[in-house]
Design a protein around this motif. Structure first.
Motif, PDB file in Angstrom:
ATOM      1  N   LEU A   1       6.975  -6.572  23.126  1.00 21.61           N
ATOM      2  CA  LEU A   1       8.002  -7.116  22.229  1.00 21.61           C
ATOM      3  C   LEU A   1       9.368  -7.095  22.889  1.00 21.61           C
ATOM      4  O   LEU A   1       9.691  -6.157  23.604  1.00 21.61           O
ATOM      5  CB  LEU A   1       8.063  -6.241  20.971  1.00 21.61           C
ATOM      6  CG  LEU A   1       6.736  -6.054  20.255  1.00 21.61           C
ATOM      7  CD1 LEU A   1       6.857  -4.935  19.246  1.00 21.61           C
ATOM      8  CD2 LEU A   1       6.342  -7.347  19.568  1.00 21.61           C
TER       9      LEU A   1
ATOM     10  N   GLY B   1       6.482 -16.065  10.679  1.00 22.78           N
ATOM     11  CA  GLY B   1       5.056 -15.779  10.817  1.00 22.78           C
ATOM     12  C   GLY B   1       4.697 -14.378  10.361  1.00 22.78           C
ATOM     13  O   GLY B   1       3.905 -14.189   9.420  1.00 22.78           O
ATOM     14  N   LEU B   2       5.338 -13.366  10.987  1.00 22.44           N
ATOM     15  CA  LEU B   2       4.993 -11.975  10.656  1.00 22.44           C
ATOM     16  C   LEU B   2       5.465 -11.600   9.246  1.00 22.44           C
ATOM     17  O   LEU B   2       4.791 -10.844   8.541  1.00 22.44           O
ATOM     18  CB  LEU B   2       5.598 -11.028  11.694  1.00 22.44           C
ATOM     19  CG  LEU B   2       4.882 -11.047  13.055  1.00 22.44           C
ATOM     20  CD1 LEU B   2       5.668 -10.260  14.091  1.00 22.44           C
ATOM     21  CD2 LEU B   2       3.474 -10.461  12.923  1.00 22.44           C
ATOM     22  N   THR B   3       6.611 -12.140   8.840  1.00 15.91           N
ATOM     23  CA  THR B   3       7.081 -11.840   7.476  1.00 15.91           C
ATOM     24  C   THR B   3       6.062 -12.350   6.460  1.00 15.91           C
ATOM     25  O   THR B   3       5.720 -11.635   5.494  1.00 15.91           O
ATOM     26  CB  THR B   3       8.449 -12.498   7.217  1.00 15.91           C
ATOM     27  OG1 THR B   3       9.322 -12.099   8.258  1.00 15.91           O
ATOM     28  CG2 THR B   3       9.013 -12.101   5.887  1.00 15.91           C
TER      29      THR B   3
ATOM     30  N   PHE C   1      11.054  -9.591  12.746  1.00 17.67           N
ATOM     31  CA  PHE C   1       9.976 -10.396  12.186  1.00 17.67           C
ATOM     32  C   PHE C   1      10.494 -11.801  11.870  1.00 17.67           C
ATOM     33  O   PHE C   1      11.516 -11.961  11.202  1.00 17.67           O
ATOM     34  CB  PHE C   1       9.460  -9.759  10.892  1.00 17.67           C
ATOM     35  CG  PHE C   1       8.455  -8.661  11.126  1.00 17.67           C
ATOM     36  CD1 PHE C   1       8.399  -7.985  12.335  1.00 17.67           C
ATOM     37  CD2 PHE C   1       7.536  -8.310  10.134  1.00 17.67           C
ATOM     38  CE1 PHE C   1       7.474  -6.979  12.551  1.00 17.67           C
ATOM     39  CE2 PHE C   1       6.605  -7.310  10.339  1.00 17.67           C
ATOM     40  CZ  PHE C   1       6.582  -6.643  11.546  1.00 17.67           C
TER      41      PHE C   1
ATOM     42  N   HIS D   1       4.054 -16.063  22.726  1.00 17.33           N
ATOM     43  CA  HIS D   1       5.063 -15.116  23.221  1.00 17.33           C
ATOM     44  C   HIS D   1       4.568 -14.114  24.268  1.00 17.33           C
ATOM     45  O   HIS D   1       5.385 -13.595  25.019  1.00 17.33           O
ATOM     46  CB  HIS D   1       5.619 -14.272  22.053  1.00 17.33           C
ATOM     47  CG  HIS D   1       6.078 -15.059  20.873  1.00 17.33           C
ATOM     48  ND1 HIS D   1       7.171 -15.897  20.904  1.00 17.33           N
ATOM     49  CD2 HIS D   1       5.587 -15.154  19.596  1.00 17.33           C
ATOM     50  CE1 HIS D   1       7.347 -16.446  19.708  1.00 17.33           C
ATOM     51  NE2 HIS D   1       6.390 -16.016  18.901  1.00 17.33           N
ATOM     52  N   ALA D   2       3.263 -13.822  24.282  1.00 25.53           N
ATOM     53  CA  ALA D   2       2.824 -12.613  24.993  1.00 25.53           C
ATOM     54  C   ALA D   2       2.623 -12.768  26.496  1.00 25.53           C
ATOM     55  O   ALA D   2       2.780 -11.814  27.242  1.00 25.53           O
ATOM     56  CB  ALA D   2       1.531 -12.096  24.361  1.00 25.53           C
TER      57      ALA D   2
ATOM     58  N   ASN E   1       0.812 -16.079  17.972  1.00 23.50           N
ATOM     59  CA  ASN E   1       1.917 -15.343  18.596  1.00 23.50           C
ATOM     60  C   ASN E   1       1.586 -14.937  20.029  1.00 23.50           C
ATOM     61  O   ASN E   1       2.445 -14.991  20.903  1.00 23.50           O
ATOM     62  CB  ASN E   1       2.247 -14.094  17.770  1.00 23.50           C
ATOM     63  CG  ASN E   1       3.197 -14.413  16.635  1.00 23.50           C
ATOM     64  OD1 ASN E   1       3.724 -15.525  16.563  1.00 23.50           O
ATOM     65  ND2 ASN E   1       3.391 -13.456  15.744  1.00 23.50           N
TER      66      ASN E   1
ATOM     67  N   GLU F   1      -2.270 -16.008  12.813  1.00 23.92           N
ATOM     68  CA  GLU F   1      -0.862 -15.900  13.216  1.00 23.92           C
ATOM     69  C   GLU F   1      -0.710 -15.008  14.453  1.00 23.92           C
ATOM     70  O   GLU F   1       0.089 -15.297  15.351  1.00 23.92           O
ATOM     71  CB  GLU F   1      -0.032 -15.342  12.048  1.00 23.92           C
ATOM     72  CG  GLU F   1       1.430 -15.125  12.336  1.00 23.92           C
ATOM     73  CD  GLU F   1       2.182 -16.388  12.764  1.00 23.92           C
ATOM     74  OE1 GLU F   1       1.790 -17.485  12.317  1.00 23.92           O
ATOM     75  OE2 GLU F   1       3.139 -16.275  13.556  1.00 23.92           O
TER      76      GLU F   1
ATOM     77  N   SER G   1      13.531  -7.470  18.905  1.00 29.30           N
ATOM     78  CA  SER G   1      12.533  -8.242  18.156  1.00 29.30           C
ATOM     79  C   SER G   1      12.655  -8.034  16.637  1.00 29.30           C
ATOM     80  O   SER G   1      12.750  -6.911  16.154  1.00 29.30           O
ATOM     81  CB  SER G   1      11.140  -7.798  18.619  1.00 29.30           C
ATOM     82  OG  SER G   1      10.191  -8.192  17.686  1.00 29.30           O
TER      83      SER G   1
ATOM     84  N   ASP H   1      -3.006  -7.260  22.598  1.00 27.81           N
ATOM     85  CA  ASP H   1      -2.974  -8.012  23.852  1.00 27.81           C
ATOM     86  C   ASP H   1      -2.263  -7.209  24.928  1.00 27.81           C
ATOM     87  O   ASP H   1      -1.531  -6.269  24.617  1.00 27.81           O
ATOM     88  CB  ASP H   1      -2.275  -9.362  23.634  1.00 27.81           C
ATOM     89  CG  ASP H   1      -0.796  -9.201  23.342  1.00 27.81           C
ATOM     90  OD1 ASP H   1      -0.021  -8.961  24.274  1.00 27.81           O
ATOM     91  OD2 ASP H   1      -0.402  -9.309  22.151  1.00 27.81           O
TER      92      ASP H   1
END
Ligand code: ATP
Ligand code: MG
Length: 443
Positions: A396, A405-407, A402, A368-369, A364, A360, A400, A391
């Motif tokens: 963020l 994915g992060l949850t 969660f 996103h990064a 991400n 995940e 931002s 990275d």
């Protein structure tokens, strides 16, 4: 001010005030009552002096030789200090009627504090109507004042001793109360941090002991609830995994062959088409391309749905495969990994969690990064497994939160009594997951 005072200060401040107040009340009482008492005590002697003077005057009036009578009287009085005869003109100026005080045995300030009343007196002595001297009454108050001093010292010592005793008792009592209260506070802080194992030792007075026992009961309940919560999370996570596995199987076993069949048939159709039928050929070619695209999409979905290789390849190799896939997706991205070989020994939910967290996090980063480099680290330290994906991307967004994915990752980590955080450190975005490697965490 009072609110900020510690318990001990709250004990000692009133004690100190009481001590000073007792001394002040003592001093004021001395000033108020002692002068009157001294006057009352010397009044009978003063009356006696007046009686002596009256008796002398009447004796002198009836005497044939008053001077001889007076001399005999003065001699008879002798060196009496309290009542004495003072002939007129014997001293110049005539002596003041003074009270004798015990200076030396009693400090000066104490005598000054008492404000000694004017208890002395003088009575004229006359011969044939002419004043020849005075009977002077000058009482000795030394004993009385000394007695007051002794009383004052005794009361002061009693107050000091009582204050010291009460202070010592207050000191030890507050200590006996503070220690258990401190234990209670530390215990509650531990509980807030999620540590329910170490109970609070119930000590001190019954009220505090009861609070400690209640807090321990609360800790036990919280421990039970958090265990329930964790096993619920575990169930959810493994149900999720089961569902993913089933879906993957369906996709693989059902959709895969179907897609393969369509592709084979499209190829056969293409081959069977008479030359020159360009329109049909283009349609068959289109079907073939769509089927190939569907097959690729199917493979991608399958990869995301299940860590196919963990059981066969071991965690280390599975992660490497995952990273290779990411490299293929983003060729410009520099991807460095340090995977501890000991991770191959872990299995079940723990190994799946490590895999999913890395999967995940990499997804991400790709989504996103806008990063140029990513570092993936997975290591074991003592009884803890540390997964870190960092990275050098844009970081963020301000608001931002969660997402799914992060949850999901966080729930997985919590299900294993671990933690997951997403932070910005030294210009890098870091996903850090700590997982305890205990018996309960394995399998
Ligand atoms: N490496 C990263 N760099 C920058 N932002 C990130 C990074 N990782 C996560 N984020 C931010 O955190 C948010 C939440 O991520 P999360 O994975 O929970 O949800 P998502 O990726 O948006 O959606 P999905 O539920 O499909 O994963 C993202 O929307 C993104 O803004
Ligand atoms: Mg995501």
């Amino acid at each position: 001010m009072w609110k900020k005072c510690s318990l001990r200060t709250r004990f000692f401040l009133p004690l100190g005030i009481m001590f000073v107040a007792a001394l002040l009340i003592g001093a004021v009482s001395l000033q108020l009552f002692v002068p009157e008492q001294l006057s009352d005590e010397s009044a009978p002697a003063a009356r006696s002096a007046r009686v002596v003077a009256d008796a002398l005057n009447s004796a002198l009036r009836t005497s044939a030789n008053p001077q001889a009578t007076l001399d005999a009287f003065a001699q008879a009085l002798g060196t009496s200090e309290a009542i004495r005869f003072q002939p007129d003109g014997a001293s110049h100026p005539p002596p003041r009627v003074e009270v004798q005080t015990p200076i030396g045995r009693v400090p000066r300030w104490f005598v000054d504090l008492l404000t000694i009343p004017e208890v002395g007196a003088s009575f004229p002595v006359r011969i044939e109507g002419k004043q020849v001297g005075e009977i002077i009454f000058s009482p000795d108050l030394s004993a009385d004042i000394f007695e007051k001093w002794i009383g004052f010292v005794a009361i002061t010592f009693s107050v000091v001793a009582l204050t010291l005793l009460t202070g010592t008792i207050a000191y030890f009592t507050s200590g006996a109360v503070l220690r258990p209260l401190q234990d209670l506070g530390e215990g509650l802080t531990r509980m807030r941090g999620g540590d329910y194992k170490q109970l609070i030792p119930p000590s001190g007075p019954p009220e505090i002991r009861r609070s400690a026992e209640e807090a321990n009961e609360l800790a036990r309940t919280l421990c039970r609830l958090s265990q329930d919560n964790r096993s619920l999370l575990r169930r959810i996570v493994s149900l999720q995994d089961d569902e993913r596995r089933d879906m993957a199987r369906e996709l693989h076993d059902e959709l895969g062959p179907l897609l393969f069949g369509i592709r084979a048939k499209a190829v056969a159709l293409l081959e069977a088409l008479p030359h020159g039928n360009l329109q049909l050929a283009a349609s068959a070619e289109g079907i073939l391309q769509s089927v190939e695209a569907l097959q690729q999409a199917n493979r991608r979905i399958l990869d995301r749905l299940r860590p196919l290789y963990i059981q066969d390849l071991g965690l280390e190799k599975s992660i490497e495969t995952l990273l290779q896939y990411a490299r293929a997706q983003a060729p410009g991205l520099k991807l460095v990994s340090h995977i501890d070989g000991r991770l191959n020994a872990i299995e079940g939910l723990l190994s799946q969690t490590v895999y999913r967290v890395i999967q995940e996090s990499i997804t991400n980063v790709l989504r996103h990064a806008r990063a140029r480099s990513v570092t993936v680290e997975a290591s074991m330290k003592a009884a803890e497994l540390i997964v870190e994906v960092s990275d050098d991307g844009i970081g963020l967004p301000k608001d931002s939160v969660f997402g799914r994915g992060l949850t999901g990752m966080q729930e997985r980590a919590r299900a294993l009594s671990g933690t997951l955080e997403l932070v910005r450190e030294d210009g890098r975005t870091v996903v850090r997951c700590l997982l305890p490697v205990g018996d309960s965490a394995l399998g």
